[in-house]
Scaffold this active site. Structure first.
Site, mmCIF file in Angstrom:
data_model
loop_
_atom_site.group_PDB
_atom_site.id
_atom_site.type_symbol
_atom_site.label_atom_id
_atom_site.label_comp_id
_atom_site.label_asym_id
_atom_site.label_seq_id
_atom_site.Cartn_x
_atom_site.Cartn_y
_atom_site.Cartn_z
ATOM 1 N N GLU B 265 -29.405 -71.327 -21.018
ATOM 2 C CA GLU B 265 -29.261 -72.794 -21.077
ATOM 3 C C GLU B 265 -28.967 -73.376 -19.697
ATOM 4 O O GLU B 265 -29.385 -74.488 -19.377
ATOM 5 C CB GLU B 265 -28.162 -73.198 -22.070
ATOM 6 C CG GLU B 265 -28.387 -72.739 -23.521
ATOM 7 C CD GLU B 265 -29.725 -73.166 -24.103
ATOM 8 O OE1 GLU B 265 -30.306 -74.165 -23.625
ATOM 9 O OE2 GLU B 265 -30.200 -72.484 -25.044
ATOM 10 N N HIS B 268 -32.083 -74.323 -17.959
ATOM 11 C CA HIS B 268 -32.555 -75.662 -18.355
ATOM 12 C C HIS B 268 -31.773 -76.743 -17.600
ATOM 13 O O HIS B 268 -32.337 -77.711 -17.104
ATOM 14 C CB HIS B 268 -32.334 -75.881 -19.857
ATOM 15 C CG HIS B 268 -33.285 -75.150 -20.749
ATOM 16 N ND1 HIS B 268 -34.638 -75.332 -20.699
ATOM 17 C CD2 HIS B 268 -33.068 -74.235 -21.741
ATOM 18 C CE1 HIS B 268 -35.232 -74.577 -21.627
ATOM 19 N NE2 HIS B 268 -34.302 -73.890 -22.263
#
Lengths: 501, 501
Positions: B265, B268
């Site tokens: 994550e 991202h």
């Protein structure tokens, strides 16, 4: 229900939906938002609140206002109540141009970060330019808001407590200040100070959280329709009756702070959680005034939180959760220690007796700022002087002085008196409740619900459909009377300080 | 910049501001929102996304589209890029009536809670009616979205990965599936299985959090412009480049899950945090496609996360944080254990070798649902059959089967292939990066920034101003080529399984 009323309610629902998004933005910016994004957030918040504001005073609203003013018969009884409140808000705000309101929201949204920065620097001057902008805008808005209020500060006051005036408050606060000063004098001269050594013992954040979560659940705060987060300045914020969030800050060497803090905020949350569902998505869906809201949080904090039976039951739970920490402290020592009173610098850490004096200081300063010739730059000095005069203490820096409260950074001038009103309402409600319920027995029992239910029946359920003075009159049989608070305080503190009358 | 362009950018900014509010509502509903308020939240989210949608296709937008189509000379170069993207989105969406879109958003917003309820019940049927509504609406929208895409599923696909088709994917996925099956066969026949006993040792959530927070900070995720929260299904969600939030779930007997999850994550988040500021408040401000987005998260997870030098440096940190937990585990055992491959039921827990097979299963199912005659009610059966066929495992219930992913509850059909594309892009980018940077040396050092900077220079900074195929071509000198992934996997796993070619 007629077509036009349906259309009106749909329109109001859109406003409510926008406001819920705005509330979440606000909650987030005070709990977990990455601080680096404060400028971006200010843009979003001001835009969203501008959207809501625009719908409240422009777009289809003028047409609705005109139509239902001329055709009240087109509204159901429910619709009439909703329309009345909507029109009040329209009358208040429709003179403010949307661009001005939006620009103001942006200042206010950014101001929170500026206030935090000034606190870090312990220097009011860091915050001063922003606060000057806020005050200047409010001074500009006041004539546009003004209806029949007699002074500029009355205009602000009535936004938080409809029907409240400086005329009433000057008198009531005079009585309260004198009464508290008198009690403090007696305690100082004849009282025996309680031992408070144990109050600074280490209690971990986790232990505090476990304890207070259990306590407020018993009191009636519903965690399935709320949550508890960390923040700099504790608050309750509701998106809707099923999402009423509370926040607190923790000090592992002052468990009483978060304990009473969470009990306080839970009172606000319980109010919102128990408003009648039928008011959803209308301007009647929230608490009716800040004063009544504070009456609910303070009922929890000062009425229940000062009750001996309550602590007789809860102290063993705290002892159990904290292992050996309070093993050597007996119940009486514990209770008396909690209720020690002492002049202090920080409002949210003040004891329940001196607390109203903190409010009266802010009231007098705000009045000078809007009705007199006080300027923002003078705030630190007048703040420090008043603390010396009323409480005999002086802040060493602005962090523990004029920068301690979040309210002014949010433009909430006129809000502070609500806390003192809440104190008085709470004591008056307790007096009325005691005629119907044996509060001591309830608090000694495992079922606290009769208290919550009494408050829901008399206060919560109505949302904003009744005005503060009507609620208090209906629930207690008389108008605001500060004597109940003074009697209650005298009763609590004389016992703690072992004074026999 | 002309007046009309300024007006256009202001209008786009309003859309961006509404979207930021919508993003926060979404983040909150998946992290901390009281579940009891799901219905209220669905109303707010659908209203807010409807506001944004309406501005994107109605109000002043048709006029802007017409004006700048006829007067491109009125736009600066920057304005032209913004207009191009805006027009693409307009062309895509303007056939969908706003009410339909709003109704759909409401279904989708409510669907998350329904999905959670079905997971609790381990029963797909609880979720089926909602999913049927979602699929039916998408089937209705597809002809309205369709431009020159050849099949209905291509329409969905191209929304997540512009330029991607079932024609390309059928071929690429065939090559990937065969390649992975071949590697798996060799490992099964000739490989030595690594020891993984230590992977289930107790590591507290706090220890895991301390470790992975430090790791992703080194990788370049900026916590002052982000945060890490708990959720059911991990995700990254950005409000803006200074507020890119990541989430994870924790298992105290499987530290690798959250470790790789957060590293993923964070990739991202790093993408969003490093997009050029000039694209703020325009449709160019976010990542360009889901495939490119996944290439960044997977670069972190499978390229860096499979690197021996990386773990040679980070394993001692984990050892230090966890006390005696891994005292008896040497570095080689640790690394090899992390990279064990084994057929499994749950995508997000799959190892890096079998992972693409999970994606191919979903791709084939989705294609059947929109291009074939598969119905929603058949999903559990076809799901279980395909897991048997490709991975040789069968879910015992829908919780570990068809209900495991959040995507379909959000209507995100066509999204899954992005993960496999991300794998392939990541390996291809690594191959290109290695020509300029000695990645091993960087990961052995205390300064990881050259890697992050290379990615920012070649990918991040452009936001959505370049299409995926152009980015990959510019950064690597060739179009998508799955062979890099297969070579990389073979290299990693042959070493772990001690296979000499």
């Amino acid at each position: 229900m007629g077509t036009k009323e349906k259309e009106f309610l749909t329109y109001l629902k859109e406003i409510a939906l926008i406001n819920q998004a705005g509330s979440l933005l606000e909650w987030d910016s005070q709990t977990g938002m990455p601080q680096a994004s404060a400028n971006y957030r200010a843009e979003v918040s001001s835009y969203i609140s501008g959207l809501s504001f625009d719908k409240k005073v422009n777009q289809k609203m003028p047409e609705f206002i005109e139509f239902f003013t001329n055709h009240p018969e087109e509204l159901s009884e429910f619709g009439q109540a909703v329309f009345k409140k909507t029109k009040e808000e329209y009358d208040l705000d429709h003179n403010i141009p949307t661009e001005k309101f939006q620009a103001y929201s942006k200042i206010v949204s950014q101001a929170h970060a500026d206030w935090l920065a000034a606190r870090d620097a312990q220097d009011f001057q860091v915050f001063q330019p922003t606060l000057e902008k806020i005050v200047a805008t409010l001074r500009e808005f006041i004539p546009l808001w003004q209806k029949d209020e007699k002074t500029p500060y009355d205009v602000l006051l009535s936004q938080y407590e409809p029907g409240m005036t400086t005329e009433i408050l000057d008198q009531v606060f005079d009585q309260v200040r004198t009464g508290i000063m008198d009690i403090r004098k007696v305690l100082a001269e004849k009282g025996t100070e309680p031992n408070t050594e144990f109050l600074t013992r280490f209690v971990s954040k986790e232990q505090q959280k476990e304890f207070v979560t259990q306590v407020v659940t018993e009191l009636g705060y519903d965690f399935s329709r709320g949550r508890l987060d960390d923040t700099v300045h504790p608050f309750m914020l509701d998106l809707n009756r099923k999402d009423a969030r509370i926040t607190t800050r923790w000090d592992e060497h002052d468990f009483a702070m978060a304990t009473f803090g969470v009990i306080h905020e839970a009172g606000h949350g319980m109010y919102e959680q128990n408003i009648d569902e039928k008011y959803d998505y209308t301007p009647l869906s929230g608490g009716t005034s800040m004063g009544i809201h504070e009456s609910q949080s303070l009922f929890n904090e000062i009425i229940i939180g000062s009750n001996r039976e309550f602590w007789k039951k809860q102290f063993p739970l705290l002892q159990k959760i904290t292992g050996d920490t309070f093993k050597d402290v007996d119940y009486n020592t514990f209770y008396n220690g909690l209720k020690k009173t002492q002049a202090s610098l920080v409002r949210v850490e003040a004891d329940t007796l001196t607390y109203p004096l903190h409010i009266i200081i802010r009231y007098e300063i705000e009045k000078m700022l809007f009705n007199g010739d006080l300027e923002v730059s003078d705030l630190p000095k007048v703040w420090n002087d008043k603390y010396q005069e009323y409480l005999g203490v002086q802040p060493e820096n602005d962090f523990e002085g004029v920068l301690q409260d979040v309210h002014w950074s949010g433009g909430s001038f006129g809000y502070f008196p609500s806390y003192a009103l809440g104190y008085m309402y709470a004591a008056q409600l307790f007096h009325a409740m005691s005629k119907e319920i044996d509060v001591d027995s309830v608090l000694a029992s495992d079922d606290y619900s009769p208290i919550r239910k009494w408050l829901t029946k008399n206060i919560h359920q109505y949302g904003s459909s009744r005005k503060p003075n009507q609620l208090i009159l209906d629930a207690t049989g008389e108008a605001l009377n500060p004597q109940y608070l003074l009697d209650y305080m005298k009763n609590v503190y004389y016992k703690v300080y072992q004074i026999s009358e």
